[in-house]
Design a protein around this motif. Structure first.
Motif, short mmCIF file in Angstrom:
data_model
loop_
_atom_site.label_atom_id
_atom_site.label_comp_id
_atom_site.label_asym_id
_atom_site.label_seq_id
_atom_site.Cartn_x
_atom_site.Cartn_y
_atom_site.Cartn_z
N THR A 144 0.83 -1.20 0.00
CA THR A 144 0.00 0.00 0.00
C THR A 144 0.87 1.25 0.00
O THR A 144 0.59 2.21 -0.72
N ASP A 145 1.92 1.22 0.80
CA ASP A 145 2.84 2.35 0.85
C ASP A 145 3.56 2.54 -0.49
O ASP A 145 3.71 3.68 -0.96
N ILE A 171 2.44 1.70 -3.46
CA ILE A 171 1.47 2.22 -4.43
C ILE A 171 1.13 3.67 -4.13
O ILE A 171 0.98 4.49 -5.04
N LYS A 172 1.03 4.02 -2.86
CA LYS A 172 0.72 5.40 -2.49
C LYS A 172 1.86 6.34 -2.92
O LYS A 172 1.62 7.43 -3.41
N ASN A 173 3.10 5.91 -2.73
CA ASN A 173 4.25 6.75 -3.07
C ASN A 173 4.57 6.79 -4.55
O ASN A 173 5.09 7.79 -5.05
N ASN A 174 4.30 5.69 -5.28
CA ASN A 174 4.71 5.61 -6.68
C ASN A 174 3.55 5.67 -7.66
O ASN A 174 3.76 5.91 -8.84
N GLY A 175 2.35 5.39 -7.19
CA GLY A 175 1.20 5.39 -8.07
C GLY A 175 0.79 4.00 -8.49
O GLY A 175 1.60 3.07 -8.51
N VAL A 176 -0.47 3.88 -8.86
CA VAL A 176 -1.03 2.58 -9.23
C VAL A 176 -0.54 2.13 -10.60
O VAL A 176 -0.23 0.96 -10.81
N GLY A 236 4.40 0.19 -9.01
CA GLY A 236 3.09 -0.17 -8.48
C GLY A 236 2.57 -1.46 -9.08
O GLY A 236 1.99 -2.30 -8.37
N SER A 292 1.93 -5.07 -7.15
CA SER A 292 0.64 -5.77 -7.24
C SER A 292 0.81 -7.20 -7.72
O SER A 292 0.18 -8.12 -7.18
#
Length: 175
Positions: A107-108, A110-115, A120, A124
């Motif tokens: 989650t961190d 994805i939050k910092n780098n983007g989906v 990201g 995933s």
């Protein structure tokens, strides 16, 4: 989309109703069987609880002590040479240990780098293609009282490493 939502809402009650209907048809003591299953489940939880507490404590100590950051920094020359992003290394190290810790790290990331970024997407795919190996081994061997997990652990960690490397390779090829 509405029909899928409706089906997902009613699926569990329908399954429970089918189980009860089958039990009535077979004249089985449904409630007694339910109580026996619940009792067996509680006994399994009691058997594996000390193992889980130790595992969760070790994970907390690793995260808060900075050991993971130190390891990532130490192996960064190797990961840079292999063209493996350093941002996913904490996830790669924690995924075999803990599902909740790896979910927090993913989650961190994805939050910092983007989906939709490469990092990201790799995070995933790693989450979907690997397992919380130590947790799974602890639960299975703890409930069956197996003491020697050496070869199980080696095989499972090799499978996790393969999943992580293939996740990175697939993402490089397709994204």
């Amino acid at each position: 989309m509405r029909i899928i939502n409706y089906i997902s809402i009613i699926s569990m009650p329908i399954i429970i109703l089918l189980i009860v209907a089958n039990g009535v048809k077979e004249r089985a003591p449904i409630f007694d069987m339910f109580l026996k299953g619940a009792k067996d489940g509680i006994q399994i939880v009691i058997k594996i609880f000390p193992t889980l507490i130790g595992l969760f404590m070790a994970i907390g100590m690793l995260r808060s002590s900075g050991v993971i950051d130190f390891i990532v920094h130490t192996i960064s020359p190797i990961t840079n040479m292999l063209n493996i992003p350093n941002e996913i290394m904490p996830l790669a190290m924690l995924r075999p240990i803990s599902g909740s810790a790896s979910m927090a790290v993913a989650t961190d990331i994805i939050k910092n780098n983007g989906v939709d970024t490469f990092i990201g997407i790799v995070a995933s795919v790693i989450m979907g293609s690997t397992e919380t190996t130590l947790y799974t081994i602890a639960v299975y061997t703890g409930s069956t009282k197996i003491k020697n997990t050496r070869l199980i652990l080696l095989a499972a960690l090799m499978a996790d490493l393969t999943g992580i490397l293939v996740a990175i390779l697939v993402c490089k090829v397709f994204f």
